[in-house]
Scaffold this active site. Structure first.
Site, short mmCIF file in Angstrom:
data_model
loop_
_atom_site.label_atom_id
_atom_site.label_comp_id
_atom_site.label_asym_id
_atom_site.label_seq_id
_atom_site.Cartn_x
_atom_site.Cartn_y
_atom_site.Cartn_z
N TRP A 25 0.82 -1.22 0.00
CA TRP A 25 0.00 0.00 0.00
C TRP A 25 0.86 1.27 0.00
O TRP A 25 0.58 2.21 0.74
CB TRP A 25 -0.96 0.02 1.19
CG TRP A 25 -1.67 -1.27 1.42
CD1 TRP A 25 -1.55 -2.11 2.49
CD2 TRP A 25 -2.60 -1.90 0.53
NE1 TRP A 25 -2.35 -3.21 2.32
CE2 TRP A 25 -3.01 -3.11 1.13
CE3 TRP A 25 -3.13 -1.56 -0.73
CZ2 TRP A 25 -3.91 -3.98 0.53
CZ3 TRP A 25 -4.03 -2.43 -1.33
CH2 TRP A 25 -4.42 -3.62 -0.70
N GLU B 172 -3.13 6.07 7.01
CA GLU B 172 -2.49 6.75 8.16
C GLU B 172 -3.19 6.42 9.47
O GLU B 172 -3.36 7.26 10.35
CB GLU B 172 -2.38 8.25 7.92
CG GLU B 172 -1.43 8.56 6.77
CD GLU B 172 -0.76 9.91 6.89
OE1 GLU B 172 -0.62 10.43 8.00
OE2 GLU B 172 -0.36 10.43 5.84
#
Length: 382
Positions: free
Chosen positions: A157, A366
């Site tokens: 990712w 995040e």
């Protein structure tokens, strides 16, 4: 900080000029980048002309040294028209935060000016197939060999994979030490970074995402960021300072959806009058705007904590709140925008369906919003 939530005249002028720039130079490329899943190079070139990559880099290294609220405005205004371009600008800053805060002066001098000018782009390599939110479970290894480290493993990712010139990589240097055995390295793409096939994503389709692998890459000891074993601390310190700008990206997506829905409501007629006159729809739009403004204020507060050095140690909790609330808001607001446009909202002729798809990732990357809630509860309960 006085007036922490009131934009200065300078902030307002920057916002106004950036909004015009984004509408003129970035928005025209957004739909094609999404449709064809291609990197919007023309948009990035325009952002370089505006010196936007320099915003988050200190003046001593060729940057603008802008405060965090200015950086948040940039993320919001670009995301308002193209979330893919916004994350492209944010990811290089994220990747350079460890360099700015922990690296040697030589590394700072070598790389920060290139990122500030837009000559270099950078990626942040933390997640793995079985180590996303559970960072301590990472398996990528860095083994000392003379004056080098031999780096072996894979990351998943990775935003900007294949475009970036440098990769900030977290790897295990002491397998027996758990999270205290993780270290951080700056790796150049040309040293042998291998990029897998780009993911075919729901949203942010103009931002390339792929796995990267390191098959015995030699990394000079000079490219260790901080000290051995500081990697987990560096990663968490960095994410605390980047999450508010993900909140800003989410706010920009939400604001773009609000603006598109309001324009449509003024023009579309039903029952002999514009649907903007229908109270039920007006209330939906009002709720969308209220939630977005609350998210914006929370995000500005988190940014002001960074600008003031987080004197009371609130940033971890407040930053998690801002990112979590703003991204949940973006998902809610964009879903309602699609509803307000009815059948048209479900087609690619209008941007709200793209905004809805783009909004989803802000709840995931995040740190998922479930992890943000863990962080928030820990901040409350100790």
């Amino acid at each position: 900080m006085e007036n922490a939530f009131t934009l200065s005249d300078t902030h307002r002028q920057f916002r106004d000029s950036l909004r015009k720039f984004a509408e003129d130079r970035v928005a025209p490329n957004a739909a094609a980048a999404d449709r064809d899943s291609v990197y919007p190079q023309a948009s990035f070139d325009a952002c370089r002309e505006m010196e936007l990559p320099a915003l988050g880099i200190p003046e001593a290294y060729g940057g603008a040294g802008a405060d965090m609220i200015t950086q948040a405005i940039m993320a919001e205004e670009i995301a308002r028209v193209c979330a893919s371009m916004a994350v492209t600008l944010l990811i290089s800053k994220l990747s350079m935060l460890p360099v700015m805060n922990w690296a040697s002066e030589d590394l700072k001098q070598a790389y920060l000016p290139k990122v500030a000018s837009g000559e270099y782009q950078a990626s942040y390599c933390l997640s793995e197939a079985d180590a996303g939110s559970d960072v301590a479970s990472m398996r990528t290894r860095a083994v000392r060999d003379g004056d080098d480290y031999v780096l072996t493993g894979a990351k998943h990712w990775i935003t900007n994979a294949g475009v970036s010139d440098t990769y900030t990589v977290f790897a295990v240097t002491d397998p027996e030490a758990g999270r205290r055995g993780i270290s951080c390295f700056l790796v150049e793409a040309g040293w042998g970074v291998e990029v897998a096939k780009h993911e075919d994503k729901m949203g942010l389709r103009g931002s390339p995402t792929a796995g990267v692998s390191f098959n015995g890459i030699r990394v000079p000891r000079s490219h260790l960021i901080g000290e051995e074993g500081q990697g987990f601390t560096i990663a968490m310190h960095t994410l605390d300072r980047s999450r508010p700008t993900i909140g800003s990206q989410a706010i920009g997506i939400a604001q773009g959806a609000i603006d598109a829905a309001a324009d449509y409501m003024r023009q579309r007629t039903a029952f002999g009058k514009p649907i903007a006159d229908l109270q039920g729809l007006r209330f939906m739009l009002a709720d969308m705007a209220m939630k977005t403004e609350v998210a914006r204020t929370m995000t500005y507060r988190a940014c002001s904590l960074i600008d003031n050095g987080d004197p009371e140690g609130e940033l971890t909790t407040i930053g998690a709140m801002a990112k979590c609330f703003a991204s949940d808001t973006a998902m809610s607001v964009t879903t309602d925008a699609v509803q307000l446009l009815g059948g048209y909202g479900y087609t690619k002729d209008f941007p709200v369906e793209r905004f809805m798809r783009d909004a989803k990732i802000t709840q995931i990357y995040e740190g998922t919003n479930q992890i943000q809630r863990v962080v928030i509860a820990k901040g409350i309960l100790g």
